[in-house]
Design an enzyme around this catalytic site. Structure first.
Site, PDB file in Angstrom:
ATOM      1  N   TYR A   1      -6.716   5.691   5.096  1.00  0.00           N
ATOM      2  CA  TYR A   1      -6.826   4.712   4.014  1.00  0.00           C
ATOM      3  C   TYR A   1      -5.981   3.469   4.295  1.00  0.00           C
ATOM      4  CZ  TYR A   1      -5.839   2.009  -0.002  1.00  0.00           C
ATOM      5  OH  TYR A   1      -5.656   0.926  -0.806  1.00  0.00           O
TER       6      TYR A   1
ATOM      7  N   CYS B   1     -13.703   1.131 -14.203  1.00  0.00           N
ATOM      8  CA  CYS B   1     -14.210   2.499 -14.006  1.00  0.00           C
ATOM      9  C   CYS B   1     -13.039   3.473 -13.973  1.00  0.00           C
ATOM     10  CB  CYS B   1     -15.013   2.564 -12.711  1.00  0.00           C
ATOM     11  SG  CYS B   1     -16.023   4.048 -12.526  1.00  0.00           S
TER      12      CYS B   1
ATOM     13  N   CYS C   1     -19.032  -3.247 -16.636  1.00  0.00           N
ATOM     14  CA  CYS C   1     -19.124  -2.978 -15.195  1.00  0.00           C
ATOM     15  C   CYS C   1     -20.241  -3.801 -14.565  1.00  0.00           C
ATOM     16  CB  CYS C   1     -19.371  -1.492 -14.960  1.00  0.00           C
ATOM     17  SG  CYS C   1     -19.551  -1.054 -13.219  1.00  0.00           S
TER      18      CYS C   1
ATOM     19  N   ASP D   1      -9.527   5.058  -1.472  1.00  0.00           N
ATOM     20  CA  ASP D   1      -8.439   5.659  -2.236  1.00  0.00           C
ATOM     21  C   ASP D   1      -9.018   6.336  -3.473  1.00  0.00           C
ATOM     22  OD1 ASP D   1      -9.055   3.603  -3.995  1.00  0.00           O
ATOM     23  OD2 ASP D   1      -6.989   2.935  -4.228  1.00  0.00           O
TER      24      ASP D   1
ATOM     25  N   CYS E   1     -18.060   0.904 -19.265  1.00  0.00           N
ATOM     26  CA  CYS E   1     -19.355   0.775 -18.575  1.00  0.00           C
ATOM     27  C   CYS E   1     -20.087  -0.515 -18.936  1.00  0.00           C
ATOM     28  CB  CYS E   1     -20.234   1.985 -18.896  1.00  0.00           C
ATOM     29  SG  CYS E   1     -19.549   3.556 -18.303  1.00  0.00           S
TER      30      CYS E   1
ATOM     31  N   GLU F   1       0.821  -1.208   0.000  1.00  0.00           N
ATOM     32  CA  GLU F   1       0.000   0.000   0.000  1.00  0.00           C
ATOM     33  C   GLU F   1       0.856   1.260   0.000  1.00  0.00           C
ATOM     34  OE1 GLU F   1      -3.046   0.320  -0.593  1.00  0.00           O
ATOM     35  OE2 GLU F   1      -3.618  -1.780  -0.508  1.00  0.00           O
TER      36      GLU F   1
ATOM     37  N   CYS G   1     -25.485   2.835 -11.469  1.00  0.00           N
ATOM     38  CA  CYS G   1     -24.647   4.017 -11.665  1.00  0.00           C
ATOM     39  C   CYS G   1     -25.489   5.219 -12.116  1.00  0.00           C
ATOM     40  CB  CYS G   1     -23.566   3.725 -12.699  1.00  0.00           C
ATOM     41  SG  CYS G   1     -22.446   5.100 -12.992  1.00  0.00           S
TER      42      CYS G   1
END
Length: 467
Positions: free
Chosen positions: A193, A265, A275, A211, A272, A111, A281
């Protein structure tokens, strides 16, 4: 510049510290900086570029319904199980408390590395890091210089220092790896985070991790066009993410949101049609009804702050002694602050209008003042302006002028001011040692320019004599 600047050795470095505004110490890449993470692309500056439709006021934005939460959880986890990338830090520990701690350590390292750095770049660094320091205890026993050498090329070196400081703190505490967000937030460099990511992925605590990728996904799901760096907007993202976290698989769910933002995304070309939650959405729904609006309008795009132009003169001082191999003078930055503990060639801040002669006077004054070295009293073998280049920092465009100064001396140290063993601010190194050090990309660029100049302008005999 008509006279040398009155600088101290802790301010004259490759990136002059006098050009940097004091900053409040804060965890790297967390909180509002989360939008800069490279997994899904760039995020936000400060000024909105245009207004796009938003579903209600940000303060009055409705949470997800129970039905939406169940549907989004199920759809994302099913998609993630099939499409997740095979990344080394996702392979976890070996089971048991020790295995969980090892897995948490791996998540933490990954991370921190992923902040401001792309996944493909991180994989190689992560594998080398874990090979050298496979556990928290291994890392805690290392030095900052060793860590910086391993980190060289990743940039944002404060991240590496925080990893080392955090490892030492945890090992010294003797209570094992922190397992909750509350405990993790006490570790240097770990913000909201990173704490959420470690706690949910390694220890299954039901907490969100927001994030830049998650911000983008949530902004489009709820058609939130507000500036993601605004504190009110950011708090809303955290509340929405917290509502969605799956109770039985919190780590996998958080990673599924990140993965969706990184691979589907995306900032500029969202897929899309691929997705798994596109039916939920609102940004897509708005764009289908109003052709002047695009899914990519969410979150709002902002104009980046113009970088400040600074100027620095770098002197690569090469010292010859008889028939022995040449050595280079390098200077250590202070242990606190920007690029802490890193080594570089001597340099000084200069003015834009300074010419070569003025830059040399400033460099000579610096070398004499802080090292007791006066080029005018030495046998100068070569002194050339090699060239210049621009190095880009987050808020600074640094113009670097590079000079090579080669001198012949009989004695190794008589020309340099003595220093104590506990306060080493400079040293002489040969080419081999220089090549193995953890140098920043700008320092390596300077050295590369020197080597190229020698190859193109010096005879083979003189090249052999010089480093």
């Amino acid at each position: 510049m008509n006279s040398p600047l009155p600088l101290s050795p802790f301010r004259i470095t490759l990136l002059p510290l006098s050009t940097m505004k004091p900053q409040k110490k804060q965890p790297i890449g967390d909180k509002l900086n989360a939008g800069k993470r490279k997994r899904g692309g760039p995020a936000a500056g400060n000024v909105p570029s245009r207004t796009v439709p938003e579903v209600g006021d940000i303060e009055d934005l409705l949470p997800f319904t129970d039905g939406e939460v169940r549907s989004i959880r199920a759809s994302l986890l099913e998609w993630y199980d099939i499409n997740r990338r095979d990344l080394p830090w996702r392979r976890g520990g070996d089971g048991g408390e020790e295995g969980e701690d090892k897995g948490a350590y791996g998540v933490w390292v990954s991370e921190v590395m992923l902040q401001q750095t792309r996944v493909q770049t991180v994989i190689e660094y992560y594998n080398r890091w874990m090979l050298k320091w496979p556990s928290l205890h291994h890392l805690a026993s290392s030095s900052l210089e060793e860590v910086n050498e391993m980190w060289a090329g990743l940039g944002y070196y404060r991240r590496a220092r925080f990893l080392l400081e955090g490892a030492k703190m945890i090992v010294t505490g003797g209570e094992g790896f922190p397992r909750t967000v509350a405990q993790l937030l006490k570790v240097p460099g770990i913000g909201e985070y990173t704490a959420g990511a470690i706690a949910s992925i390694a220890f299954k605590e039901v907490v969100p991790a927001v994030d830049g990728n998650v911000i983008r996904v949530l902004a489009r799901l709820k058609a939130i066009s507000g500036n993601p760096k605004d504190s009110v907007t950011m708090k809303k993202f955290w509340r929405l993410a917290g509502q969605l976290v799956d109770n039985s698989r919190p780590g996998d769910f958080n990673q599924s949101l990140m993965e969706l933002g990184a691979t589907v995304c995306t900032p500029l070309n969202p897929a899309c049609s691929s997705c798994p939650i596109s039916s939920k959405c609102q940004a897509r729904s708005i764009s289908e009804k109003d052709t002047s609006v695009a899914v990519t309008d969410y979150p709002v795009k902002v104009v980046k702050i113009k970088k400040r132009n600074d100027f620095s003169a770098v002197c690569v001082l090469e010292i010859l002694r008889g028939t022995q191999e040449s050595e280079f003078l390098i200077v250590k930055r202070p242990e606190e602050g920007l690029l802490a503990g890193l080594w570089e060639f001597p340099s000084i801040e200069v003015a834009k209008e300074d010419d070569s002669s003025q830059r040399r006077k400033a460099v000579d004054s610096f070398l004499k003042q802080f090292f007791g070295f006066d080029p005018r009293k030495c046998n100068i073998v070569l002194r050339e302006d090699i060239g210049e280049f621009v190095h880009i920092f987050t808020h600074i465009s640094l113009n670097i002028y590079v000079e090579l100064l080669v001198v012949q001396l009989k004695d190794k140290t008589h020309f340099l001011r003595k220093q104590t063993e506990k306060n080493t601010s400079w040293k002489l190194v040969d080419c081999e040692a220089l090549a193995s050090m953890g140098l920043t990309s700008s320092v390596r660029k300077v050295y590369s320019m020197i080597q190229k100049f020698k190859q193109n302008n010096l005879t083979p005999q003189k090249q052999k004599k010089l480093g």
